[in-house]
Design a protein around this motif. Structure first.
Motif, PDB file in Angstrom:
ATOM      1  N   ASN A   1      77.011 -52.268  29.951  1.00  0.00           N
ATOM      2  CA  ASN A   1      77.669 -51.064  30.472  1.00  0.00           C
ATOM      3  C   ASN A   1      78.646 -51.399  31.604  1.00  0.00           C
ATOM      4  N   ARG A   2      79.491 -50.445  31.920  1.00  0.00           N
ATOM      5  CA  ARG A   2      80.428 -50.481  33.052  1.00  0.00           C
ATOM      6  C   ARG A   2      81.328 -51.733  33.078  1.00  0.00           C
ATOM      7  N   LEU A   3      81.729 -52.184  31.911  1.00  0.00           N
ATOM      8  CA  LEU A   3      82.645 -53.332  31.856  1.00  0.00           C
ATOM      9  C   LEU A   3      84.021 -52.983  32.417  1.00  0.00           C
ATOM     10  N   GLY A   4      84.315 -51.683  32.519  1.00  0.00           N
ATOM     11  CA  GLY A   4      85.570 -51.259  33.126  1.00  0.00           C
ATOM     12  C   GLY A   4      85.687 -51.689  34.578  1.00  0.00           C
ATOM     13  N   TYR A   5      84.568 -51.862  35.269  1.00  0.00           N
ATOM     14  CA  TYR A   5      84.593 -52.334  36.651  1.00  0.00           C
ATOM     15  C   TYR A   5      85.136 -53.765  36.713  1.00  0.00           C
ATOM     16  N   PHE A   6      84.713 -54.578  35.765  1.00  0.00           N
ATOM     17  CA  PHE A   6      85.168 -55.967  35.720  1.00  0.00           C
ATOM     18  C   PHE A   6      86.671 -56.030  35.476  1.00  0.00           C
ATOM     19  N   ILE A   7      87.154 -55.248  34.506  1.00  0.00           N
ATOM     20  CA  ILE A   7      88.578 -55.263  34.192  1.00  0.00           C
ATOM     21  C   ILE A   7      89.378 -54.627  35.331  1.00  0.00           C
ATOM     22  N   GLY A   8      88.854 -53.578  35.929  1.00  0.00           N
ATOM     23  CA  GLY A   8      89.528 -52.967  37.081  1.00  0.00           C
ATOM     24  C   GLY A   8      89.704 -53.951  38.217  1.00  0.00           C
ATOM     25  N   ASN A   9      88.680 -54.749  38.477  1.00  0.00           N
ATOM     26  CA  ASN A   9      88.770 -55.761  39.523  1.00  0.00           C
ATOM     27  C   ASN A   9      89.809 -56.821  39.173  1.00  0.00           C
ATOM     28  N   GLU A  10      89.862 -57.220  37.899  1.00  0.00           N
ATOM     29  CA  GLU A  10      90.869 -58.183  37.456  1.00  0.00           C
ATOM     30  C   GLU A  10      92.278 -57.635  37.695  1.00  0.00           C
ATOM     31  N   TYR A  11      92.455 -56.366  37.382  1.00  0.00           N
ATOM     32  CA  TYR A  11      93.765 -55.728  37.580  1.00  0.00           C
ATOM     33  C   TYR A  11      94.148 -55.712  39.064  1.00  0.00           C
ATOM     34  N   ILE A  12      93.239 -55.276  39.917  1.00  0.00           N
ATOM     35  CA  ILE A  12      93.556 -55.118  41.341  1.00  0.00           C
ATOM     36  C   ILE A  12      93.840 -56.461  42.003  1.00  0.00           C
ATOM     37  N   LYS A  13      93.057 -57.475  41.681  1.00  0.00           N
ATOM     38  CA  LYS A  13      93.199 -58.747  42.410  1.00  0.00           C
ATOM     39  C   LYS A  13      94.471 -59.498  42.032  1.00  0.00           C
TER      40      LYS A  13
ATOM     41  N   ASN B   1     100.659 -57.928  43.210  1.00  0.00           N
ATOM     42  CA  ASN B   1     101.448 -58.608  44.251  1.00  0.00           C
ATOM     43  C   ASN B   1     101.743 -57.652  45.411  1.00  0.00           C
ATOM     44  N   ARG B   2     100.679 -57.083  45.946  1.00  0.00           N
ATOM     45  CA  ARG B   2     100.777 -56.169  47.091  1.00  0.00           C
ATOM     46  C   ARG B   2      99.609 -56.456  48.024  1.00  0.00           C
TER      47      ARG B   2
ATOM     48  N   THR C   1      97.641 -47.270  47.966  1.00  0.00           N
ATOM     49  CA  THR C   1      98.505 -46.094  48.152  1.00  0.00           C
ATOM     50  C   THR C   1      99.757 -46.079  47.272  1.00  0.00           C
ATOM     51  N   PHE C   2      99.986 -47.131  46.476  1.00  0.00           N
ATOM     52  CA  PHE C   2     101.246 -47.186  45.724  1.00  0.00           C
ATOM     53  C   PHE C   2     101.384 -46.033  44.731  1.00  0.00           C
ATOM     54  N   TRP C   3     100.250 -45.483  44.283  1.00  0.00           N
ATOM     55  CA  TRP C   3     100.279 -44.407  43.294  1.00  0.00           C
ATOM     56  C   TRP C   3     100.936 -43.135  43.843  1.00  0.00           C
TER      57      TRP C   3
ATOM     58  N   ASP D   1     102.069 -48.997  35.588  1.00  0.00           N
ATOM     59  CA  ASP D   1     101.705 -50.256  36.233  1.00  0.00           C
ATOM     60  C   ASP D   1     100.573 -50.945  35.473  1.00  0.00           C
ATOM     61  N   ILE D   2      99.565 -50.183  35.064  1.00  0.00           N
ATOM     62  CA  ILE D   2      98.444 -50.767  34.319  1.00  0.00           C
ATOM     63  C   ILE D   2      98.903 -51.233  32.939  1.00  0.00           C
ATOM     64  N   GLN D   3      99.726 -50.444  32.278  1.00  0.00           N
ATOM     65  CA  GLN D   3     100.235 -50.850  30.966  1.00  0.00           C
ATOM     66  C   GLN D   3     101.049 -52.137  31.059  1.00  0.00           C
ATOM     67  N   ASN D   4     101.859 -52.249  32.102  1.00  0.00           N
ATOM     68  CA  ASN D   4     102.633 -53.481  32.306  1.00  0.00           C
ATOM     69  C   ASN D   4     101.709 -54.669  32.532  1.00  0.00           C
TER      70      ASN D   4
END
Length: 286
Positions: free
Chosen positions: A237-249, A252-253, A260-262, A270-273
């Motif tokens: 379960n909650r594998l979205g947390y793992f991918i979310g962390n990959e995205y955030i880390k 280049n900000r 706050t960029f949103w 941004d996520i699609q890119n």
């Protein structure tokens, strides 16, 4: 910061009458309506059967409840000081500790009040610190967005919002509570190594499946990727947390800019890119 600790009322009830009744449990709930109305409306489905089952389960969990109730106030204070120092920002927050009915373990409401259901938490010190940091990161994030005049109507049940918010909270918790077992940042317990190994080994497959689901999101997919009740697709379960962390880390900000960029930019774009670049290998950290 204010800590509202209701666990003492629960423990007094339990110790004064080891075979507590549903009526007595409901009296405890009625004593703190601001907590339990929100809890049963969105984080734990109320039923008489659930209360009966909870009363039975409390007897086996009472030592854990006592330990968590004893540890959490000091942990909350420590994490608040660490996060306030990290962000040079000391907001007014309320943290609410309670004994629930085995629903969600922790959450932050729309007023940035933090809630911890102590019967659902690990009693290991590092696990408690990380979970508190994760939820507190949500509260700080919401406050930063408010300060930046964020349009809250942008938040949709679309997968992108949860990926972003949970990714930020997971990443921030690792900055504020560093140098502990990496799986704890995702599972909040000491038995998450297998979950992490699976996630890392199957990152490409997981990202591919999530990318497909983002095209047609639903509450069922929200549960699959971000709720304890999910995990049917891969068995975790909650594998979205793992991918979310990959995205955030990989952004280049600075972390404050990421939080706050949103306000002025498109989160979905941004996520699609990022997903597109990942598939091409540009965002891989293998």
């Amino acid at each position: 910061m204010k800590i509202t600790d209701t666990t003492k009322s629960f423990l007094e009830l339990f110790h004064s009458n080891k075979s507590a009744t549903i009526d007595e449990l409901q009296q405890y709930h009625a004593e703190y309506p601001e907590i339990f109305q929100t809890y049963f409306n969105g984080y734990c489905q109320w039923s008489e059967e659930r209360l009966i089952n909870s009363l039975k389960r409390y007897e086996k969990k009472i030592e854990l409840i006592q330990n968590n109730a004893a540890q959490l106030p000091a942990i909350v204070e420590e994490v608040f000081e660490r996060m306030s120092t990290y962000f040079s920002f000391k907001p007014e927050l309320e943290v609410r500790l309670f004994v629930g009915c085995f629903g969600s373990n922790a959450y932050v409401d729309h007023h940035c009040n933090l809630h911890f259901s102590v019967e659902m938490l690990s009693s290991a010190l590092d696990c408690l610190k990380v979970l508190v940091a994760h939820e507190m990161a949500h509260a700080f994030h919401y406050l930063f967005l408010n300060e930046a005049k964020f349009d809250w109507s942008k938040i949709k049940l679309d997968g992108y919002s949860s990926l972003y918010f949970e990714g930020v909270a997971t990443y921030v918790s690792s900055l504020v509570i560093p140098d502990i077992g990496r799986s704890i940042y995702f599972t909040y317990n000491e038995s998450g190594d297998e979950w992490l190994r699976f996630s890392e080994k199957n990152k490409d497959k997981i990202i591919g499946a999530l990318s497909e689901d983002l095209g047609e999101w639903s509450m069922e997919k929200e549960r699959e990727w971000f709720r304890l009740s999910g995990g049917k697709h891969f068995g975790y379960n909650r594998l979205g947390y793992f991918i979310g962390n990959e995205y955030i880390k990989t952004r280049n900000r600075s972390i404050k800019e990421t939080m706050t960029f949103w306000v002025k930019e498109s989160l979905q774009k941004d996520i699609q890119n990022w997903l597109q670049l990942y598939r091409k290998g540009a965002n891989r950290n293998d």
